[in-house]
Write a protein that holds these residues in place. Structure first.
Motif, PDB file in Angstrom:
ATOM      1  N   VAL A  98      36.680  37.356  52.078  1.00  0.00           N
ATOM      2  CA  VAL A  98      35.752  38.408  52.518  1.00  0.00           C
ATOM      3  C   VAL A  98      34.674  37.767  53.407  1.00  0.00           C
ATOM      4  N   ARG A  99      34.141  36.665  52.908  1.00  0.00           N
ATOM      5  CA  ARG A  99      33.131  35.923  53.690  1.00  0.00           C
ATOM      6  C   ARG A  99      33.663  35.575  55.077  1.00  0.00           C
ATOM      7  N   ASP A 100      34.880  34.990  55.122  1.00  0.00           N
ATOM      8  CA  ASP A 100      35.410  34.525  56.396  1.00  0.00           C
ATOM      9  C   ASP A 100      35.722  35.682  57.346  1.00  0.00           C
ATOM     10  N   ALA A 101      36.141  36.823  56.785  1.00  0.00           N
ATOM     11  CA  ALA A 101      36.435  37.986  57.633  1.00  0.00           C
ATOM     12  C   ALA A 101      35.153  38.453  58.317  1.00  0.00           C
ATOM     13  N   ILE A 102      34.050  38.464  57.571  1.00  0.00           N
ATOM     14  CA  ILE A 102      32.786  38.978  58.139  1.00  0.00           C
ATOM     15  C   ILE A 102      32.300  38.077  59.273  1.00  0.00           C
ATOM     16  N   ILE A 103      32.467  36.771  59.127  1.00  0.00           N
ATOM     17  CA  ILE A 103      31.963  35.879  60.192  1.00  0.00           C
ATOM     18  C   ILE A 103      33.063  35.489  61.170  1.00  0.00           C
ATOM     19  N   ASP A 104      34.206  36.166  61.063  1.00  0.00           N
ATOM     20  CA  ASP A 104      35.284  35.949  62.019  1.00  0.00           C
ATOM     21  C   ASP A 104      35.815  34.515  61.999  1.00  0.00           C
ATOM     22  N   ARG A 105      35.926  33.979  60.802  1.00  0.00           N
ATOM     23  CA  ARG A 105      36.490  32.648  60.619  1.00  0.00           C
ATOM     24  C   ARG A 105      37.938  32.860  60.187  1.00  0.00           C
ATOM     25  N   PRO A 106      38.859  31.929  60.495  1.00  0.00           N
ATOM     26  CA  PRO A 106      40.234  32.128  60.034  1.00  0.00           C
ATOM     27  C   PRO A 106      40.261  32.345  58.516  1.00  0.00           C
ATOM     28  N   ILE A 107      41.048  33.338  58.104  1.00  0.00           N
ATOM     29  CA  ILE A 107      41.057  33.698  56.681  1.00  0.00           C
ATOM     30  C   ILE A 107      42.064  32.839  55.932  1.00  0.00           C
ATOM     31  N   GLY A 108      41.595  32.200  54.856  1.00  0.00           N
ATOM     32  CA  GLY A 108      42.494  31.384  54.031  1.00  0.00           C
ATOM     33  C   GLY A 108      43.189  32.268  53.008  1.00  0.00           C
ATOM     34  N   ASP A 109      43.204  31.809  51.764  1.00  0.00           N
ATOM     35  CA  ASP A 109      43.865  32.600  50.718  1.00  0.00           C
ATOM     36  C   ASP A 109      43.105  33.898  50.452  1.00  0.00           C
ATOM     37  N   VAL A 110      43.869  34.966  50.283  1.00  0.00           N
ATOM     38  CA  VAL A 110      43.251  36.241  49.922  1.00  0.00           C
ATOM     39  C   VAL A 110      43.272  36.359  48.399  1.00  0.00           C
ATOM     40  N   ASP A 111      42.081  36.405  47.792  1.00  0.00           N
ATOM     41  CA  ASP A 111      41.987  36.524  46.332  1.00  0.00           C
ATOM     42  C   ASP A 111      41.601  37.949  45.958  1.00  0.00           C
ATOM     43  N   ILE A 112      42.088  38.354  44.797  1.00  0.00           N
ATOM     44  CA  ILE A 112      41.847  39.728  44.343  1.00  0.00           C
ATOM     45  C   ILE A 112      41.214  39.680  42.953  1.00  0.00           C
ATOM     46  N   ALA A 113      40.204  40.539  42.736  1.00  0.00           N
ATOM     47  CA  ALA A 113      39.620  40.682  41.383  1.00  0.00           C
ATOM     48  C   ALA A 113      39.961  42.078  40.883  1.00  0.00           C
ATOM     49  N   THR A 114      40.251  42.177  39.609  1.00  0.00           N
ATOM     50  CA  THR A 114      40.692  43.465  39.062  1.00  0.00           C
ATOM     51  C   THR A 114      40.184  43.679  37.639  1.00  0.00           C
ATOM     52  N   SER A 115      40.171  44.950  37.247  1.00  0.00           N
ATOM     53  CA  SER A 115      39.792  45.253  35.857  1.00  0.00           C
ATOM     54  C   SER A 115      41.002  45.088  34.934  1.00  0.00           C
ATOM     55  N   ALA A 116      42.206  44.946  35.505  1.00  0.00           N
ATOM     56  CA  ALA A 116      43.412  44.781  34.667  1.00  0.00           C
ATOM     57  C   ALA A 116      43.419  43.416  33.995  1.00  0.00           C
ATOM     58  N   LYS A 117      43.919  43.351  32.763  1.00  0.00           N
ATOM     59  CA  LYS A 117      44.038  42.072  32.034  1.00  0.00           C
ATOM     60  C   LYS A 117      45.311  41.370  32.528  1.00  0.00           C
ATOM     61  N   PHE A 150      38.251  40.661  36.125  1.00  0.00           N
ATOM     62  CA  PHE A 150      36.783  40.580  36.157  1.00  0.00           C
ATOM     63  C   PHE A 150      36.353  39.766  34.945  1.00  0.00           C
ATOM     64  N   ARG A 151      35.480  38.798  35.193  1.00  0.00           N
ATOM     65  CA  ARG A 151      35.078  37.977  34.046  1.00  0.00           C
ATOM     66  C   ARG A 151      33.670  37.407  34.240  1.00  0.00           C
ATOM     67  N   THR A 152      33.072  37.033  33.163  1.00  0.00           N
ATOM     68  CA  THR A 152      31.871  36.197  33.260  1.00  0.00           C
ATOM     69  C   THR A 152      32.264  34.889  32.602  1.00  0.00           C
ATOM     70  N   GLU A 153      31.425  33.891  32.765  1.00  0.00           N
ATOM     71  CA  GLU A 153      31.798  32.618  32.165  1.00  0.00           C
ATOM     72  C   GLU A 153      30.941  32.424  30.933  1.00  0.00           C
ATOM     73  N   GLY A 154      31.587  31.988  29.871  1.00  0.00           N
ATOM     74  CA  GLY A 154      30.892  31.874  28.586  1.00  0.00           C
ATOM     75  C   GLY A 154      29.960  30.680  28.546  1.00  0.00           C
ATOM     76  N   PHE A 175      36.132  38.480  29.578  1.00  0.00           N
ATOM     77  CA  PHE A 175      36.496  39.506  30.535  1.00  0.00           C
ATOM     78  C   PHE A 175      35.458  40.611  30.466  1.00  0.00           C
ATOM     79  N   VAL A 176      35.090  41.135  31.626  1.00  0.00           N
ATOM     80  CA  VAL A 176      34.080  42.194  31.664  1.00  0.00           C
ATOM     81  C   VAL A 176      34.649  43.387  32.422  1.00  0.00           C
TER      82      VAL A 176
END
Ligand code: ATP
Ligand code: MG
Length: 401
Positions: free
Chosen positions: A29-48, A83-87, A100-101
């Motif tokens: 997302v960061r790289d797309a906004i500043i027009d930098r080549p996009i590396g791996d696309v990561d996804i966050a989800t509410s699914a376990k 989606f998670r927080t770190e303990g 998981f949150v």
């Protein structure tokens, strides 16, 4: 929306259709906004994780406890993380457990820097609760939340701040910098494997010189293995023309040269680099020393090989901005009659048969002599010619043993 996201859209849609939330997150997302080549696309989800695995045909469970599943869609791998927080954090390293949150915001909050804590939905709308876009505009690296606290939780983040500064060409925000000065020593508790990943990314970034300046200014360099720097070394690390490095072999070689390291093996081992990389770097250092004494010729290009010779050329350019010898090296290499011992018209067995002698230390010595004569074009790479030469220098026994 850029192509890598369009390709990943079906993954988001499948999760949403099953009733879960799903967003693009982090570096892409960061790289797309500043027009930098996009590396791996990561996804966050509410699914376990198990729910993610039930929805897709091709999945690889990376870590149930961290909530990460790799989903392979049309041949491309996507990290899909719940989606998670770190303990609790132990020993200033990564958390020993994660929770998981249910909300995206909480997930974004655990991320290191505001520029890395944005998400994007399937329509391309940016979710930016920590003002990451503003930080991108001002070209600033700043932590999400209190820098001291975040570095205390995971000391690697200090190296990551400097690495992003180098990659993105940004500056590190003042409070974040001050927190590095205060907490730098905690880097000792981080595994060297994680630190070396960040140092390698830093070295290949856009502004390694600025990043080294910051490592020096904040004192963080003191916690990097082997980095006991005097003033001259500091000056040279910051002034080096790093931009010309094409891979980490060259960057590590420069470090060894600038730091005047004699025990190269011990230095590189302390960084726990893979054996192959250690060997490649040591070959560059050996060839660099030889190149200082004499110009490239058939023998040195043959002995060190094309890759090492080209690495040495770039290391030389970065350190001394001398003459670019790439085309010279390539043409010497192209003209070589052989490129390895395998290409020689005779092998050990042939030489034993021709000389009518049993094997022994003489054989490898003689083979090396033949190899060098062929490389230098003093002898054609032909069996008959080599036999004649062996005869002429009395290598063939009258009485076979
Ligand atoms: P790159 O282009 O180098 O892959 P990236 O931003 O994707 O950059 P990664 O190391 O792949 O960086 O991490 C992915 C995301 O995970 C980051 O953008 C950040 O949101 C989060 N992250 C990674 N490491 C940490 C950490 N140590 N602490 C907090 N968040 C982290
Ligand atoms: Mg990444």
């Amino acid at each position: 929306m850029k192509q890598p996201f369009l390709e990943a859209l079906p993954v988001i849609e499948t999760l949403e259709k099953a009733g879960f939330e799903a967003y693009f997150v982090g570096g892409a997302v960061r790289d797309a906004i500043i027009d930098r080549p996009i590396g791996d696309v990561d996804i966050a989800t509410s699914a376990k994780p198990e729910q993610v695995m039930n929805l897709f045909d091709k999945t690889i469970l990376v870590g149930m406890e961290h909530g990460t599943v790799v989903v392979v869609h049309e041949g491309i791998s996507y990290e899909v993380t719940t989606f998670r927080t770190e303990g609790t954090y132990e020993d200033f390293r990564r958390p020993s457990s994660v929770t998981f949150v249910s909300s995206l915001k909480e997930d974004l909050q655990r991320r290191d820097f505001t520029v890395n804590a944005m998400a994007m939905d399937k329509k391309g709308v940016i979710i930016d609760p920590f003002n990451g876009q503003k930080a991108l505009q001002h070209r600033k690296i700043e932590t999400v939340g209190e820098a001291k606290e975040r570095f205390h939780e995971d000391a690697l983040r200090m190296m990551r701040a400097v690495r992003f500064m180098s990659q993105l060409g940004f500056t590190v925000e003042q409070k974040t910098k001050e927190a590095i000065v205060e907490h730098g020593h905690l880097l000792q508790h981080v595994s060297i494997e994680r630190t070396s990943v960040e140092l390698e990314k830093l070295m290949l970034g856009r502004k390694p010189g600025d990043a080294f300046s910051l490592l020096i200014e904040t004192g963080l360099y003191k916690y990097l293995p082997g980095f006991s720097l005097n003033d001259e070394m500091k000056r040279r690390l910051c002034a080096c023309q790093w931009g010309k490095a094409t891979d980490v072999i060259e960057s590590w070689s420069i470090i060894l040269i600038l730091l005047g390291v004699h025990e190269t093996n011990a230095f590189l081992r302390a960084w726990k680099l893979p054996n192959k990389r250690i060997k490649d770097v040591q070959a560059v250092i050996a060839a660099y020393s030889e190149r200082k004494l004499q110009p490239w010729d058939k023998r040195t290009v043959y002995l060190y090989g094309l890759d090492t010779a080209l690495h040495v050329n770039r290391v030389n350019l970065m350190l001394h901005s001398g003459l670019d010898e790439e085309s010279l090296i390539r043409s010497i290499h192209k003209e070589l009659p052989i490129h390895s011992l395998k290409d020689l018209a005779v092998n050990g067995k042939d030489v034993m048969a021709i000389c009518r002698r049993k094997g022994g230390p003489w054989l490898s010595e003689l083979l090396q002599k033949i190899e060098m004569k062929v490389v230098q074009k003093e002898l054609p790479n032909e069996r008959e010619a080599i036999k004649e030469w062996l005869e002429s220098c009395n290598q063939i026994l009258d009485e076979p043993c």
